[in-house]
Write a protein that holds these residues in place. Structure first.
Motif, PDB file in Angstrom:
ATOM      1  N   GLU A 292       8.991  -1.079   2.048  1.00 41.51           N
ATOM      2  CA  GLU A 292      10.051  -0.380   2.346  1.00 41.51           C
ATOM      3  C   GLU A 292       9.772   1.160   2.179  1.00 41.51           C
ATOM      4  O   GLU A 292       9.058   1.262   1.195  1.00 41.51           O
ATOM      5  CB  GLU A 292      11.194  -0.816   1.569  1.00 41.51           C
ATOM      6  CG  GLU A 292      11.919  -2.298   1.824  1.00 41.51           C
ATOM      7  CD  GLU A 292      12.218  -2.155   3.378  1.00 41.51           C
ATOM      8  OE1 GLU A 292      13.069  -1.125   3.710  1.00 41.51           O
ATOM      9  OE2 GLU A 292      11.725  -3.134   3.886  1.00 41.51           O
ATOM     10  N   PRO A 293      10.455   1.913   2.858  1.00 41.84           N
ATOM     11  CA  PRO A 293       9.973   3.510   2.670  1.00 41.84           C
ATOM     12  C   PRO A 293      10.365   3.913   1.338  1.00 41.84           C
ATOM     13  O   PRO A 293       9.528   4.944   0.715  1.00 41.84           O
ATOM     14  CB  PRO A 293      10.935   3.989   3.777  1.00 41.84           C
ATOM     15  CG  PRO A 293      11.233   3.148   4.611  1.00 41.84           C
ATOM     16  CD  PRO A 293      11.227   1.795   4.044  1.00 41.84           C
ATOM     17  N   ALA A 294      11.320   3.573   0.674  1.00 41.19           N
ATOM     18  CA  ALA A 294      11.691   3.815  -0.795  1.00 41.19           C
ATOM     19  C   ALA A 294      10.460   3.391  -1.740  1.00 41.19           C
ATOM     20  O   ALA A 294      10.164   4.169  -2.773  1.00 41.19           O
ATOM     21  CB  ALA A 294      12.923   3.262  -1.007  1.00 41.19           C
ATOM     22  N   ALA A 295       9.912   2.347  -1.432  1.00 39.70           N
ATOM     23  CA  ALA A 295       8.846   1.911  -2.202  1.00 39.70           C
ATOM     24  C   ALA A 295       7.484   2.706  -2.369  1.00 39.70           C
ATOM     25  O   ALA A 295       6.728   2.972  -2.899  1.00 39.70           O
ATOM     26  CB  ALA A 295       8.452   0.349  -2.260  1.00 39.70           C
ATOM     27  N   ILE A 296       7.510   2.989  -0.904  1.00 38.34           N
ATOM     28  CA  ILE A 296       6.059   3.817  -0.555  1.00 38.34           C
ATOM     29  C   ILE A 296       6.280   5.208  -1.138  1.00 38.34           C
ATOM     30  O   ILE A 296       5.280   5.745  -1.560  1.00 38.34           O
ATOM     31  CB  ILE A 296       6.006   3.858   0.892  1.00 38.34           C
ATOM     32  CG1 ILE A 296       5.752   2.545   1.552  1.00 38.34           C
ATOM     33  CG2 ILE A 296       4.840   4.711   1.139  1.00 38.34           C
ATOM     34  CD1 ILE A 296       5.756   2.320   2.953  1.00 38.34           C
ATOM     35  N   PHE A 297       7.669   5.819  -1.107  1.00 38.13           N
ATOM     36  CA  PHE A 297       7.912   7.169  -1.490  1.00 38.13           C
ATOM     37  C   PHE A 297       7.620   7.113  -3.023  1.00 38.13           C
ATOM     38  O   PHE A 297       6.970   8.170  -3.478  1.00 38.13           O
ATOM     39  CB  PHE A 297       9.194   7.580  -1.042  1.00 38.13           C
ATOM     40  CG  PHE A 297       9.874   8.750  -1.722  1.00 38.13           C
ATOM     41  CD1 PHE A 297       9.287  10.042  -1.202  1.00 38.13           C
ATOM     42  CD2 PHE A 297      10.826   8.642  -2.772  1.00 38.13           C
ATOM     43  CE1 PHE A 297       9.731  11.303  -1.976  1.00 38.13           C
ATOM     44  CE2 PHE A 297      11.309   9.925  -3.232  1.00 38.13           C
ATOM     45  CZ  PHE A 297      10.638  11.036  -2.729  1.00 38.13           C
ATOM     46  N   GLU A 298       8.038   6.137  -3.850  1.00 41.07           N
ATOM     47  CA  GLU A 298       8.212   6.167  -5.164  1.00 41.07           C
ATOM     48  C   GLU A 298       6.508   5.968  -5.588  1.00 41.07           C
ATOM     49  O   GLU A 298       6.211   6.603  -6.466  1.00 41.07           O
ATOM     50  CB  GLU A 298       8.852   4.866  -5.682  1.00 41.07           C
ATOM     51  CG  GLU A 298       8.904   4.867  -7.225  1.00 41.07           C
ATOM     52  CD  GLU A 298       9.548   3.581  -7.742  1.00 41.07           C
ATOM     53  OE1 GLU A 298       9.219   3.013  -8.961  1.00 41.07           O
ATOM     54  OE2 GLU A 298      10.685   3.312  -6.922  1.00 41.07           O
ATOM     55  N   TYR A 299       5.884   5.358  -4.917  1.00 43.18           N
ATOM     56  CA  TYR A 299       4.197   5.104  -5.030  1.00 43.18           C
ATOM     57  C   TYR A 299       3.802   6.501  -4.808  1.00 43.18           C
ATOM     58  O   TYR A 299       2.774   6.866  -5.708  1.00 43.18           O
ATOM     59  CB  TYR A 299       3.934   4.012  -4.271  1.00 43.18           C
ATOM     60  CG  TYR A 299       2.406   3.848  -4.576  1.00 43.18           C
ATOM     61  CD1 TYR A 299       1.951   2.756  -5.425  1.00 43.18           C
ATOM     62  CD2 TYR A 299       1.367   4.490  -3.763  1.00 43.18           C
ATOM     63  CE1 TYR A 299       0.619   2.690  -5.775  1.00 43.18           C
ATOM     64  CE2 TYR A 299       0.021   4.135  -4.112  1.00 43.18           C
ATOM     65  CZ  TYR A 299      -0.404   3.272  -4.959  1.00 43.18           C
ATOM     66  OH  TYR A 299      -1.838   3.019  -5.199  1.00 43.18           O
ATOM     67  N   ALA A 300       3.938   7.306  -3.953  1.00 41.24           N
ATOM     68  CA  ALA A 300       3.299   8.640  -3.491  1.00 41.24           C
ATOM     69  C   ALA A 300       3.639   9.420  -4.607  1.00 41.24           C
ATOM     70  O   ALA A 300       2.759  10.252  -4.984  1.00 41.24           O
ATOM     71  CB  ALA A 300       3.783   8.766  -1.989  1.00 41.24           C
ATOM     72  N   LEU A 301       4.990   9.255  -5.272  1.00 35.38           N
ATOM     73  CA  LEU A 301       5.380  10.444  -6.154  1.00 35.38           C
ATOM     74  C   LEU A 301       4.386  10.066  -7.542  1.00 35.38           C
ATOM     75  O   LEU A 301       4.041  11.007  -8.033  1.00 35.38           O
ATOM     76  CB  LEU A 301       6.625  10.197  -6.499  1.00 35.38           C
ATOM     77  CG  LEU A 301       7.904  10.707  -5.428  1.00 35.38           C
ATOM     78  CD1 LEU A 301       9.126  10.652  -5.953  1.00 35.38           C
ATOM     79  CD2 LEU A 301       7.445  11.986  -5.121  1.00 35.38           C
ATOM     80  N   ARG A 302       4.193   8.741  -7.573  1.00 37.08           N
ATOM     81  CA  ARG A 302       3.288   8.519  -8.698  1.00 37.08           C
ATOM     82  C   ARG A 302       2.054   9.102  -8.627  1.00 37.08           C
ATOM     83  O   ARG A 302       1.286   9.669  -9.675  1.00 37.08           O
ATOM     84  CB  ARG A 302       3.324   6.860  -8.859  1.00 37.08           C
ATOM     85  CG  ARG A 302       4.589   6.366  -9.283  1.00 37.08           C
ATOM     86  CD  ARG A 302       5.143   6.784 -10.839  1.00 37.08           C
ATOM     87  NE  ARG A 302       4.623   6.565 -11.815  1.00 37.08           N
ATOM     88  CZ  ARG A 302       4.932   6.823 -12.961  1.00 37.08           C
ATOM     89  NH1 ARG A 302       5.754   7.551 -13.220  1.00 37.08           N
ATOM     90  NH2 ARG A 302       3.984   6.484 -14.056  1.00 37.08           N
ATOM     91  N   VAL A 303       1.443   8.988  -7.416  1.00 36.95           N
ATOM     92  CA  VAL A 303      -0.086   9.522  -7.202  1.00 36.95           C
ATOM     93  C   VAL A 303      -0.136  10.958  -7.259  1.00 36.95           C
ATOM     94  O   VAL A 303      -0.835  11.635  -7.805  1.00 36.95           O
ATOM     95  CB  VAL A 303      -0.455   9.107  -5.527  1.00 36.95           C
ATOM     96  CG1 VAL A 303      -1.649   9.709  -5.413  1.00 36.95           C
ATOM     97  CG2 VAL A 303      -0.508   7.592  -5.721  1.00 36.95           C
ATOM     98  N   LEU A 304       1.087  11.549  -6.583  1.00 36.07           N
ATOM     99  CA  LEU A 304       1.077  13.162  -6.848  1.00 36.07           C
ATOM    100  C   LEU A 304       1.198  13.632  -8.468  1.00 36.07           C
ATOM    101  O   LEU A 304       0.829  14.531  -8.734  1.00 36.07           O
ATOM    102  CB  LEU A 304       2.492  13.671  -6.197  1.00 36.07           C
ATOM    103  CG  LEU A 304       2.302  13.700  -4.553  1.00 36.07           C
ATOM    104  CD1 LEU A 304       3.520  13.970  -3.912  1.00 36.07           C
ATOM    105  CD2 LEU A 304       1.200  15.088  -4.177  1.00 36.07           C
TER     106      LEU A 304
END
Length: 404
Positions: free
Chosen positions: A162-174
């Protein structure tokens, strides 16, 4: 304003990237969308331009005077490819640069996250598996696809998270920008086990799994391959984790022992039941008129962390948890010795404390006698602080836990 490149490939899941783009832009990120030519057959250029408020280019010849095939990758702080098709994974693994997106992937010096989406057979094909392994070995993040409905009537692994899960993951990486767990296999347990009493009742606890899921997200963001063993958790799966679902303590034990074999780090954040009914009624236990219920005899469940501690090999780090209602530090130190853990995370729990909450207050004890008390933090921040300690253990690990 953090600069993100959103690469979009040609697949039916391309429409979901619109939601991911919206999440990035509304949270203050500058996003440059780089779709492939086939992606534009699913979602047109005007849509990407309107949602990103930036022009969209797909070819290296567009705005050639700005050298976009080099400039875009160099300027990005994160590249996310969603959906990532089998084709883009193959091209990236082999260094093929035949359009703007593949050129951008070759010039990017920032973290690159691939969110695959394809049919199960394509994901499981040996060629795709080899390409994924190659990308991961070079430091790229290829998250595991979700399991669910694909195109047509097909169902299986290969669905875009889900986009929200990808977004949350991306924020952690950033936020992390650390790859100190790259190449490591991390096993995390989460949630609370349930021991059946009869077909409708069970003995359980209040654990929600939130801290365990935060630990899985933190490990993923720091580059690890993560196996998450979830006991009765209803939270959305962290994008990229291989999730195994269990119910009872014995099921948790079996799954964890198997997953821990060869793992670099095992984090026992689940709350397994200490006891289970000696017998399970085949039918629902009925109340009797005016009569007292029959007593329930309990037996002790296996100590999973102690079993793992006794069996762990040189270099493996075992993190145990101690949820206590009183005398937390004293009990935790005793547990650390008994379980041969390298670290133990201690918190005081209760009906309105920790369980189900989004924040946590813990103390991290080390087998070397170290101790760090963390004031109340989000469970995501607690997870990162725990892995800071784990990395120190990995750097100086010589095998074994506390000496007894």
């Amino acid at each position: 304003m953090p600069e993100v490149v959103l690469g979009v490939c040609g697949g039916i899941a391309a429409y979901k990237a619109c939601e991911l783009l919206r999440l990035f832009t509304e949270s203050g990120h500058g996003v440059r969308v780089v779709p492939t030519a086939s992606a534009l057959r699913f979602v047109g250029e005007p849509t990407w331009a309107a949602l990103s408020n930036r022009p969209v280019a797909t070819e290296v010849w567009d705005d050639a005077h700005e050298v976009p095939h080099v400039r875009i990758g160099r300027a990005a702080e994160l590249v996310v490819v969603a959906p990532a098709t089998a084709d883009i994974l193959a091209k990236a693994a082999h260094g093929i640069a035949d359009d703007l997106l593949t050129n951008t992937l070759l010039t990017a010096t920032c973290p690159v996250v691939y969110a695959p989406a394809m049919h199960t057979e394509m994901w499981e094909n040996p060629a795709t598996r080899a390409n994924v392994a190659t990308l991961r070995s070079r430091g790229a993040i290829v998250i595991e696809p979700a399991v669910g409905r694909l195109t047509g009537r097909d169902t299986g692994k290969g669905r875009l998270p889900e986009p929200a899960a990808i977004f949350e993951y991306a924020l952690r990486v950033l936020r992390a920008r650390r790859r100190d767990l790259a190449g490591r296999h991390v096993v995390v347990t989460a949630g609370g086990t349930r021991e059946p009493l009869d077909p409708v009742r069970f003995l359980g606890n209040r654990s929600s799994g939130k801290q365990g899921y935060a630990l899985a997200r933190a490990a993923l963001a720091r580059g690890a391959r993560v196996t998450l063993i979830a006991a009765n958790v209803t939270l959305p799966d962290p994008a990229g984790a291989d999730v195994l679902r269990v119910g009872t303590t014995e099921e948790l034990r079996k799954a964890t022992v198997e997953a821990a074999a060869g793992a670099d780090i095992v984090v026992m954040a689940a709350a397994p039941a200490d006891f289970r009914p000696a017998t399970v009624a085949e039918q629902k236990i009925k109340k009797t008129d005016g009569g007292a219920p029959d007593p329930i005899t309990l037996v002790t469940n296996p100590d999973i962390a102690a079993e793992l501690g006794a069996a762990k090999g040189p270099g493996q780090v075992l993190v145990a948890f101690a949820a206590e209602t009183h005398g937390a530090l004293e009990h935790a130190r005793q547990k650390m010795v008994r379980k041969r853990a390298d670290l133990i995370v201690v918190n005081e729990v209760g009906a309105d404390r920790v369980f189900g909450q989004d924040r946590n207050t813990v103390t991290v004890l080390g087998a070397d006698g170290s101790a760090e008390a963390l004031d109340e933090l989000s469970k995501d921040d607690v997870a990162d602080r725990i892995f800071d300690h784990v990395v120190v253990q990995l750097d100086g690990q010589v095998g074994g836990g506390p000496q007894v």
